[in-house]
Design a protein around this motif. Structure first.
Motif, PDB file in Angstrom:
ATOM      1  N   VAL A 132       0.960   4.450 -14.165  1.00  0.00           N
ATOM      2  CA  VAL A 132       2.268   3.573 -14.138  1.00  0.00           C
ATOM      3  C   VAL A 132       1.923   2.755 -12.948  1.00  0.00           C
ATOM      4  O   VAL A 132       2.191   1.473 -13.034  1.00  0.00           O
ATOM      5  CB  VAL A 132       3.306   4.348 -14.214  1.00  0.00           C
ATOM      6  N   PRO A 133       1.800   3.224 -11.550  1.00  0.00           N
ATOM      7  CA  PRO A 133       1.850   2.174 -10.578  1.00  0.00           C
ATOM      8  C   PRO A 133       0.914   0.944 -10.887  1.00  0.00           C
ATOM      9  O   PRO A 133       1.309  -0.118 -10.451  1.00  0.00           O
ATOM     10  CB  PRO A 133       1.544   3.082  -9.340  1.00  0.00           C
ATOM     11  N   VAL A 134      -0.480   1.506 -11.068  1.00  0.00           N
ATOM     12  CA  VAL A 134      -1.296   0.225 -11.399  1.00  0.00           C
ATOM     13  C   VAL A 134      -0.877  -0.824 -12.554  1.00  0.00           C
ATOM     14  O   VAL A 134      -0.790  -1.775 -12.367  1.00  0.00           O
ATOM     15  CB  VAL A 134      -2.731   0.790 -11.699  1.00  0.00           C
ATOM     16  N   PRO A 140      -2.793 -18.052  -6.880  1.00  0.00           N
ATOM     17  CA  PRO A 140      -3.564 -17.580  -5.756  1.00  0.00           C
ATOM     18  C   PRO A 140      -2.643 -17.928  -4.308  1.00  0.00           C
ATOM     19  O   PRO A 140      -2.208 -18.892  -4.117  1.00  0.00           O
ATOM     20  CB  PRO A 140      -4.717 -18.370  -5.734  1.00  0.00           C
ATOM     21  N   GLY A 141      -2.721 -16.749  -3.483  1.00  0.00           N
ATOM     22  CA  GLY A 141      -2.027 -16.695  -2.194  1.00  0.00           C
ATOM     23  C   GLY A 141      -0.733 -16.178  -2.285  1.00  0.00           C
ATOM     24  O   GLY A 141      -0.231 -15.757  -1.485  1.00  0.00           O
ATOM     25  N   ALA A 142      -0.039 -15.970  -3.605  1.00  0.00           N
ATOM     26  CA  ALA A 142       1.351 -15.230  -3.872  1.00  0.00           C
ATOM     27  C   ALA A 142       1.069 -13.942  -3.337  1.00  0.00           C
ATOM     28  O   ALA A 142       0.102 -13.013  -3.547  1.00  0.00           O
ATOM     29  CB  ALA A 142       1.808 -15.459  -5.176  1.00  0.00           C
ATOM     30  N   SER A 143       2.282 -13.187  -2.612  1.00  0.00           N
ATOM     31  CA  SER A 143       2.350 -11.882  -2.414  1.00  0.00           C
ATOM     32  C   SER A 143       3.081 -11.116  -3.213  1.00  0.00           C
ATOM     33  O   SER A 143       4.136 -11.566  -3.929  1.00  0.00           O
ATOM     34  CB  SER A 143       2.844 -11.701  -0.827  1.00  0.00           C
ATOM     35  N   LEU A 144       2.729  -9.701  -3.334  1.00  0.00           N
ATOM     36  CA  LEU A 144       3.511  -8.830  -4.040  1.00  0.00           C
ATOM     37  C   LEU A 144       3.300  -7.583  -3.430  1.00  0.00           C
ATOM     38  O   LEU A 144       2.389  -7.195  -2.699  1.00  0.00           O
ATOM     39  CB  LEU A 144       2.587  -8.661  -5.339  1.00  0.00           C
ATOM     40  N   VAL A 145       4.538  -6.795  -3.601  1.00  0.00           N
ATOM     41  CA  VAL A 145       4.447  -5.594  -2.748  1.00  0.00           C
ATOM     42  C   VAL A 145       4.739  -4.588  -3.821  1.00  0.00           C
ATOM     43  O   VAL A 145       5.622  -4.545  -4.668  1.00  0.00           O
ATOM     44  CB  VAL A 145       5.788  -5.545  -1.697  1.00  0.00           C
ATOM     45  N   LEU A 146       4.162  -3.360  -3.895  1.00  0.00           N
ATOM     46  CA  LEU A 146       4.202  -2.199  -4.664  1.00  0.00           C
ATOM     47  C   LEU A 146       4.608  -0.934  -3.747  1.00  0.00           C
ATOM     48  O   LEU A 146       3.977  -0.738  -2.837  1.00  0.00           O
ATOM     49  CB  LEU A 146       2.796  -1.994  -5.343  1.00  0.00           C
ATOM     50  N   LEU A 147       5.490  -0.155  -4.106  1.00  0.00           N
ATOM     51  CA  LEU A 147       6.192   0.974  -3.341  1.00  0.00           C
ATOM     52  C   LEU A 147       5.550   2.055  -4.449  1.00  0.00           C
ATOM     53  O   LEU A 147       6.245   2.128  -5.516  1.00  0.00           O
ATOM     54  CB  LEU A 147       7.472   0.807  -3.244  1.00  0.00           C
ATOM     55  N   ALA A 148       4.750   3.102  -3.660  1.00  0.00           N
ATOM     56  CA  ALA A 148       4.311   4.251  -4.780  1.00  0.00           C
ATOM     57  C   ALA A 148       4.345   5.410  -4.014  1.00  0.00           C
ATOM     58  O   ALA A 148       3.908   5.501  -2.849  1.00  0.00           O
ATOM     59  CB  ALA A 148       3.263   3.735  -5.572  1.00  0.00           C
ATOM     60  N   ASP A 149       4.362   6.517  -4.668  1.00  0.00           N
ATOM     61  CA  ASP A 149       4.358   7.867  -4.053  1.00  0.00           C
ATOM     62  C   ASP A 149       3.115   8.633  -4.756  1.00  0.00           C
ATOM     63  O   ASP A 149       3.047   9.871  -4.318  1.00  0.00           O
ATOM     64  CB  ASP A 149       5.612   8.395  -3.819  1.00  0.00           C
ATOM     65  N   ASP A 150       2.634   8.063  -5.630  1.00  0.00           N
ATOM     66  CA  ASP A 150       1.502   8.893  -6.442  1.00  0.00           C
ATOM     67  C   ASP A 150       0.289   9.108  -5.761  1.00  0.00           C
ATOM     68  O   ASP A 150      -0.228   7.970  -5.150  1.00  0.00           O
ATOM     69  CB  ASP A 150       1.286   8.264  -7.882  1.00  0.00           C
ATOM     70  N   VAL A 151      -0.246  10.098  -5.405  1.00  0.00           N
ATOM     71  CA  VAL A 151      -1.355  10.274  -4.807  1.00  0.00           C
ATOM     72  C   VAL A 151      -2.588   9.497  -5.411  1.00  0.00           C
ATOM     73  O   VAL A 151      -3.305   8.811  -4.583  1.00  0.00           O
ATOM     74  CB  VAL A 151      -1.747  12.029  -4.478  1.00  0.00           C
TER      75      VAL A 151
END
Length: 81
Positions: free
Chosen positions: A16-18, A30-41
């Motif tokens: 799911v996180p990916v 290109p160059g845009a930023s994105l933040v992912l918060l995840a706790d899956d090992v």
């Protein structure tokens, strides 16, 4: 410059996180930023592998019980030209 979109995938497990970060990155310039918060090992290896395959830049920050992944869309491809 606008704030990066944040995808909160904490509490979800592989793949799911990916999937969520990939969907959020689609159509970004290109160059845009994105933040992912995840706790899956598994995300610790899956997200960097996905970023490498797609040519995105990636930084990780350990936030204790979860990790912040900052993706820069197309950063690797842009640097290689």
């Amino acid at each position: 410059m606008s704030e990066p979109a944040v995808v909160d995938a904490r509490g979800t497990r592989c793949p799911v996180p990916v999937i969520r970060v990939a969907r959020a990155a689609q159509g970004l310039s290109p160059g845009a930023s994105l933040v992912l918060l995840a706790d899956d090992v598994a995300a610790r290896s899956d997200v960097p592998a996905w970023a490498r395959m797609r040519g995105h830049g990636l930084t990780l920050a350990d936030e204790g019980s979860w990790t912040r992944y900052t993706v820069v869309v197309g950063a690797t491809a842009a640097r290689s030209t």
